[in-house]
Design a protein around this motif. Structure first.
Motif, PDB file in Angstrom:
ATOM      1  N   GLU A  34      18.288  -3.913  19.835  1.00 13.07           N
ATOM      2  CA  GLU A  34      18.939  -5.041  20.495  1.00 13.07           C
ATOM      3  C   GLU A  34      19.667  -4.571  21.753  1.00 13.07           C
ATOM      4  N   PHE A  35      20.353  -3.440  21.660  1.00 13.73           N
ATOM      5  CA  PHE A  35      21.043  -2.869  22.819  1.00 13.73           C
ATOM      6  C   PHE A  35      20.052  -2.629  23.957  1.00 13.73           C
ATOM      7  N   ALA A  36      18.940  -1.982  23.648  1.00 12.46           N
ATOM      8  CA  ALA A  36      17.947  -1.657  24.673  1.00 12.46           C
ATOM      9  C   ALA A  36      17.379  -2.918  25.319  1.00 12.46           C
ATOM     10  N   THR A  37      17.108  -3.931  24.521  1.00 10.37           N
ATOM     11  CA  THR A  37      16.577  -5.184  25.052  1.00 10.37           C
ATOM     12  C   THR A  37      17.571  -5.841  25.991  1.00 10.37           C
ATOM     13  N   ARG A  38      18.809  -5.917  25.558  1.00  9.56           N
ATOM     14  CA  ARG A  38      19.837  -6.568  26.378  1.00  9.56           C
ATOM     15  C   ARG A  38      20.118  -5.796  27.659  1.00  9.56           C
ATOM     16  N   VAL A  39      20.125  -4.466  27.588  1.00  9.54           N
ATOM     17  CA  VAL A  39      20.326  -3.665  28.791  1.00  9.54           C
ATOM     18  C   VAL A  39      19.184  -3.925  29.775  1.00  9.54           C
ATOM     19  N   ASP A  55      29.534  -6.715  37.283  1.00 10.69           N
ATOM     20  CA  ASP A  55      29.318  -7.501  36.070  1.00 10.69           C
ATOM     21  C   ASP A  55      28.301  -6.832  35.153  1.00 10.69           C
ATOM     22  N   ALA A  56      27.234  -6.309  35.748  1.00  7.64           N
ATOM     23  CA  ALA A  56      26.211  -5.621  34.959  1.00  7.64           C
ATOM     24  C   ALA A  56      26.816  -4.408  34.258  1.00  7.64           C
ATOM     25  N   ILE A  60      27.119  -3.933  30.189  1.00  5.38           N
ATOM     26  CA  ILE A  60      26.473  -2.791  29.528  1.00  5.38           C
ATOM     27  C   ILE A  60      27.512  -1.919  28.834  1.00  5.38           C
ATOM     28  N   THR A  61      28.670  -1.753  29.445  1.00  4.23           N
ATOM     29  CA  THR A  61      29.746  -0.983  28.814  1.00  4.23           C
ATOM     30  C   THR A  61      30.176  -1.635  27.502  1.00  4.23           C
ATOM     31  N   GLU A  62      30.316  -2.963  27.498  1.00  6.84           N
ATOM     32  CA  GLU A  62      30.692  -3.675  26.269  1.00  6.84           C
ATOM     33  C   GLU A  62      29.615  -3.524  25.192  1.00  6.84           C
ATOM     34  N   LEU A  63      28.353  -3.624  25.591  1.00  2.00           N
ATOM     35  CA  LEU A  63      27.262  -3.428  24.629  1.00  2.00           C
ATOM     36  C   LEU A  63      27.285  -2.013  24.060  1.00  2.00           C
ATOM     37  N   TRP A  64      27.524  -1.033  24.919  1.00  2.00           N
ATOM     38  CA  TRP A  64      27.576   0.360  24.486  1.00  2.00           C
ATOM     39  C   TRP A  64      28.713   0.575  23.481  1.00  2.00           C
ATOM     40  N   GLU A  65      29.870  -0.018  23.769  1.00  2.00           N
ATOM     41  CA  GLU A  65      31.009   0.130  22.853  1.00  2.00           C
ATOM     42  C   GLU A  65      30.695  -0.492  21.492  1.00  2.00           C
TER      43      GLU A  65
END
Length: 86
Positions: A34-39, A55-56, A60-65
């Motif tokens: 899911e992380f990879a898809t969203r990134v 914003d990007a 991505i930082t929020e997804l990584w966290e």
């Protein structure tokens, strides 16, 4: 008659897990996909000028966290079979 394509399955494709099976590893793999898809989507939106670089980066930082948090919560750090995966 053509079969109807499910939008969610089309947009968020997943692949089968082939690693050493544990429930935690399977859940983490789903989170990682899911992380990879969203990134990928965020990156494409930024490339097309729909998102600013700031914003990007923030998204991505929020997804990584969240990915790191799921890794810790799943207890993968303490599982010796999967050490070194992330």
């Amino acid at each position: 008659m053509k079969p109807q394509i499910d939008k969610h399955d089309f947009l968020y494709q997943t692949r089968s897990y082939h690693g050493n099976f544990t429930p935690e590893a399977l859940v983490f793999n789903a989170n990682l996909q899911e992380f990879a898809t969203r990134v990928g989507y965020i990156s494409n939106l930024q490339t097309l000028g729909k998102l600013s670089p700031q914003d990007a980066n923030q998204q991505i930082t929020e997804l990584w966290e969240r990915l790191q948090q799921s890794y810790s919560e799943l207890g993968i750090d303490s599982n010796t079979e999967t050490k070194g995966c992330v």
